[in-house]
Every structure is written in C-alpha cells, then in structure tokens.
Design an enzyme around this catalytic site. Structure first.
Site, PDB file in Angstrom:
ATOM      1  N   GLY A  12       0.810  -1.215   0.000  1.00 21.98           N
ATOM      2  CA  GLY A  12       0.000   0.000   0.000  1.00 21.98           C
ATOM      3  C   GLY A  12       0.840   1.261   0.000  1.00 21.98           C
ATOM      4  O   GLY A  12       2.075   1.211   0.052  1.00 21.98           O
ATOM      5  N   GLN A  13       0.165   2.411   0.002  1.00 22.03           N
ATOM      6  CA  GLN A  13       0.858   3.701  -0.093  1.00 22.03           C
ATOM      7  C   GLN A  13       1.846   3.901   1.046  1.00 22.03           C
ATOM      8  O   GLN A  13       3.002   4.272   0.824  1.00 22.03           O
ATOM      9  CB  GLN A  13      -0.167   4.844  -0.101  1.00 22.03           C
ATOM     10  CG  GLN A  13       0.475   6.208  -0.346  1.00 22.03           C
ATOM     11  CD  GLN A  13      -0.444   7.380  -0.027  1.00 22.03           C
ATOM     12  OE1 GLN A  13      -1.399   7.243   0.729  1.00 22.03           O
ATOM     13  NE2 GLN A  13      -0.145   8.533  -0.592  1.00 22.03           N
ATOM     14  N   ASP A  35       1.613  -9.096   1.488  1.00 27.65           N
ATOM     15  CA  ASP A  35       0.397  -8.507   0.928  1.00 27.65           C
ATOM     16  C   ASP A  35      -0.393  -9.632   0.285  1.00 27.65           C
ATOM     17  O   ASP A  35       0.086 -10.769   0.204  1.00 27.65           O
ATOM     18  CB  ASP A  35       0.729  -7.406  -0.095  1.00 27.65           C
ATOM     19  CG  ASP A  35      -0.334  -6.309  -0.124  1.00 27.65           C
ATOM     20  OD1 ASP A  35      -1.516  -6.638  -0.390  1.00 27.65           O
ATOM     21  OD2 ASP A  35      -0.003  -5.136   0.126  1.00 27.65           O
ATOM     22  N   ASP A  53      -2.981 -13.078   3.364  1.00 28.82           N
ATOM     23  CA  ASP A  53      -4.294 -12.448   3.451  1.00 28.82           C
ATOM     24  C   ASP A  53      -4.477 -11.953   4.887  1.00 28.82           C
ATOM     25  O   ASP A  53      -4.452 -12.748   5.837  1.00 28.82           O
ATOM     26  CB  ASP A  53      -5.375 -13.465   3.090  1.00 28.82           C
ATOM     27  CG  ASP A  53      -6.777 -12.858   3.066  1.00 28.82           C
ATOM     28  OD1 ASP A  53      -6.955 -11.733   3.562  1.00 28.82           O
ATOM     29  OD2 ASP A  53      -7.705 -13.531   2.560  1.00 28.82           O
ATOM     30  N   TYR A 143     -15.065   3.533   7.038  1.00 29.33           N
ATOM     31  CA  TYR A 143     -13.646   3.566   7.394  1.00 29.33           C
ATOM     32  C   TYR A 143     -13.463   4.193   8.774  1.00 29.33           C
ATOM     33  O   TYR A 143     -12.766   3.649   9.643  1.00 29.33           O
ATOM     34  CB  TYR A 143     -12.877   4.363   6.336  1.00 29.33           C
ATOM     35  CG  TYR A 143     -11.396   4.495   6.591  1.00 29.33           C
ATOM     36  CD1 TYR A 143     -10.564   3.379   6.638  1.00 29.33           C
ATOM     37  CD2 TYR A 143     -10.814   5.753   6.759  1.00 29.33           C
ATOM     38  CE1 TYR A 143      -9.201   3.510   6.855  1.00 29.33           C
ATOM     39  CE2 TYR A 143      -9.459   5.892   6.975  1.00 29.33           C
ATOM     40  CZ  TYR A 143      -8.652   4.767   7.026  1.00 29.33           C
ATOM     41  OH  TYR A 143      -7.307   4.904   7.246  1.00 29.33           O
ATOM     42  N   LYS A 147     -12.117   2.500  12.326  1.00 30.45           N
ATOM     43  CA  LYS A 147     -10.964   3.031  13.053  1.00 30.45           C
ATOM     44  C   LYS A 147     -11.339   3.427  14.484  1.00 30.45           C
ATOM     45  O   LYS A 147     -10.562   3.201  15.422  1.00 30.45           O
ATOM     46  CB  LYS A 147     -10.364   4.227  12.299  1.00 30.45           C
ATOM     47  CG  LYS A 147      -9.668   3.841  10.992  1.00 30.45           C
ATOM     48  CD  LYS A 147      -8.515   2.875  11.224  1.00 30.45           C
ATOM     49  CE  LYS A 147      -7.762   2.532   9.963  1.00 30.45           C
ATOM     50  NZ  LYS A 147      -6.691   1.532  10.180  1.00 30.45           N
ATOM     51  N   ILE A 173      -1.943  11.813   3.641  1.00 31.08           N
ATOM     52  CA  ILE A 173      -0.523  11.554   3.404  1.00 31.08           C
ATOM     53  C   ILE A 173      -0.164  11.897   1.954  1.00 31.08           C
ATOM     54  O   ILE A 173      -0.838  11.459   1.028  1.00 31.08           O
ATOM     55  CB  ILE A 173      -0.170  10.076   3.681  1.00 31.08           C
ATOM     56  CG1 ILE A 173      -0.610   9.658   5.087  1.00 31.08           C
ATOM     57  CG2 ILE A 173       1.312   9.830   3.474  1.00 31.08           C
ATOM     58  CD1 ILE A 173       0.122  10.321   6.213  1.00 31.08           C
TER      59      ILE A 173
END
Length: 314
Positions: A12-13, A35, A53, A143, A147, A173
């Site tokens: 991911g980023q 990943d 996973d 989301y 969180k 980010i």
C-alpha cells in the site's frame, strides 16, 4: 533465531515506504513484507516477501511462528472513499485483521503491534479547528467507524491483556513514490501528477476545504519513532492525534503556480466532499509532541518543491 518484523499490507501507499525504511534500520532480512498480491514488484524483489491475506488468522499465525516474528505493522485496510463503495468488505478487512494481530499478542506469540488509525474517527460534531486528542467522535464513514472501534479495542487489549499496541491517527498523506489508494485526501497527491502532465486538475473537493496533511517522510518518521519509544512514554493506547500542516485545494494550487505559472485548477465536488466536510480542518497533536517528541519537518511549499522535483526526475 533473530526476531523479525512483519508488515501486513506492505504494497500500500504507506506500507511500501515503511517497509523500505524499516529494512534500512533493521536490515533487509529482518523485515518481512506481505500482501495479498505481488503487484509492487520493486518491493517484492527488495527482500523477504510472502503472500498473506490479512483476514486469514492461521496464515498470519504460522508466518509469525515460523519466522520468529515479534513485531507486526498492520497496514492493510480499505480506505475512506473505497470503503463507502464496499462497506461490508471494509468492515470485514479492517476489523478482523486487527483482531487477528491483537489476539496473537494476547497469546504472547508476538510482542508488539503498530496499527494506524485516522482523522476519519472524527465526525461533524467534532470541533473542526485544533481538534483535541480527547473529543466527540461520531464518524460518518465505514472507514472512520472501523478506526474508532479499532481504537477502543486497542486500548481494551492493552488494559486487559497488557498488549503493547501503538497507534497514530494519520492525516492525509502526500507522497511522490506511491500512488494513493482510495482516500478522500488523494487529491493532494493527484494534483501534482496532473500539474506536471497536463498543467490542469479537476479537484473533487471544493476550493476552501481545509484538511490536515503530512508529507510521507514525516508520516514514516512518526511511525518509526512511536515504535522506538519506551513503553512508559506511550501513555495513549487508543491512538495519538498526529498533524503536520493544514491547507485547502486553493492553497495547494497557489503553491504549485509558484513553479508552474500556467497551472489551472477547477472544482467539481463529488461524494468525497461530504466525507471531507465531516473531518477536522486542523489537529492538535500536543500529546504526541510532549510524550514521544514528535515534530513534523515540511510545510506546504517544502512539500510542493519536493513533489514536483521528485516526480519530474521519476
């Protein structure tokens, strides 16, 4: 056997850049990237990599036991904009992956966890300016809900089972290395790519939508720093507010125009505008600064200069 670090969601980023930084610090062979696929070949080929996973508890457990993994960075998640399209998938991934690593720590298979939270935990009833560490949290996205719930479980596992879990609430980010992954703050990365390529950008947020942002290098530094801090310095086990700077699409466009004078921006707000409107405009992160010496290093013009220079070279 030397204890290892496992990064779940390493492609991911944030995960991809975190993997490289942790390998710099701890040695390539001591950091296992994982990943669900191998789409990021430079990362896959840069050191130990396993297909894993995040929803498969037994696979994570076996990987930790077989490789003597003692620290897990859980970076896998469906982000805000993507999560609104696939709410049940977001709940499944974001919550079950967290329970898996919390339970591994509870069972003493691993020693410590990093799990990122987000400014998405806040909602329309949260104070918008200088949002405090402790405040009303009524998130309006799947989301954000995952969180917020995750933060409560992290604190619960710490208090009940002495699990060493550490977390920061990431703002938006900005990175030149990795494309964004479906978040509401993605415009602040896309705009630089489009400025260089087409000298124009159609923004999916309105021009005066202020949001907290952070350059990737600072985000990685914060992640490394909180995990390196002594346990007694980490007094918040839900998640720390973290901030760098706040700016609007209009302000980022003006910063770009200092380098590309004929750059044009237009605005066509979509469903992400409602998400952004529910989030803070600026964040008070004094607890992180006081307790484990967090501080950011780049302001908006620094970020613009870095993004345009690096993307040109790339």
């Amino acid at each position: 056997m030397t204890s290892k670090i496992l990064i779940i969601g390493a492609c991911g980023q944030i995960g991809s850049e975190l993997t490289h930084k942790l390998r710099e610090i701890h040695g390539v062979d001591n950091v296992i990237a994982s990943d669900i696929n191998t789409r990021k070949l430079d990362l896959v080929n840069s050191g130990p990599f396993v297909i894993l996973d995040a929803k498969n508890f037994n696979a994570i457990k076996d990987c930790c036991i077989n490789n003597n993994v003692k620290t897990v960075y859980l970076m896998a998640a469906l982000l805000s904009a993507t999560g609104e399209k696939y709410p049940m998938e977001a709940w499944d991934l974001n919550m079950n992956s967290l329970f898996h690593v919390l339970n591994l720590a509870k069972q003493k298979i691993i020693d410590s966890i990093f799990w990122p939270s987000s400014i998405a935990v806040f909602g329309p009833s949260t104070p918008k300016e200088d949002t405090p560490q402790y405040t009303t949290m009524e998130p309006t996205t799947v989301y954000g809900i995952t969180k917020q719930v995750g933060e409560r479980w992290c604190e619960y596992y710490h208090q009940k089972y002495d699990v060493d879990v550490r977390s920061i609430r990431y703002p938006g980010i900005i990175s030149w290395k990795t494309l964004p992954g479906g978040g509401t703050t993605d415009y602040a990365v896309e705009i630089y790519h489009e400025a260089l390529k087409n000298k124009k950008y159609e923004c999916f947020l309105s021009k005066n939508t202020a949001l907290p942002m952070l350059f990737m290098d600072d985000a990685i530094k914060a992640t490394v720093d909180i995990m390196a801090a002594k346990a007694d310095a980490i007094r918040i086990r839900s998640s720390y507010n973290l901030s760098g700077i706040s700016f609007t699409p209009k302000e980022i466009a003006a910063s770009i125009q200092k380098h590309i004078s004929d750059f044009k921006i237009t605005y066509k707000p979509d469903f992400r505008q409602n998400i952004a409107d529910s989030w803070p405009k600026s964040i008070n992160d004094s607890e992180a600064r006081a307790q484990w010496n967090w501080k950011h290093s780049l302001d908006l013009d620094d970020i613009t200069n870095e993004m345009l220079t690096k993307l040109k070279a790339k």
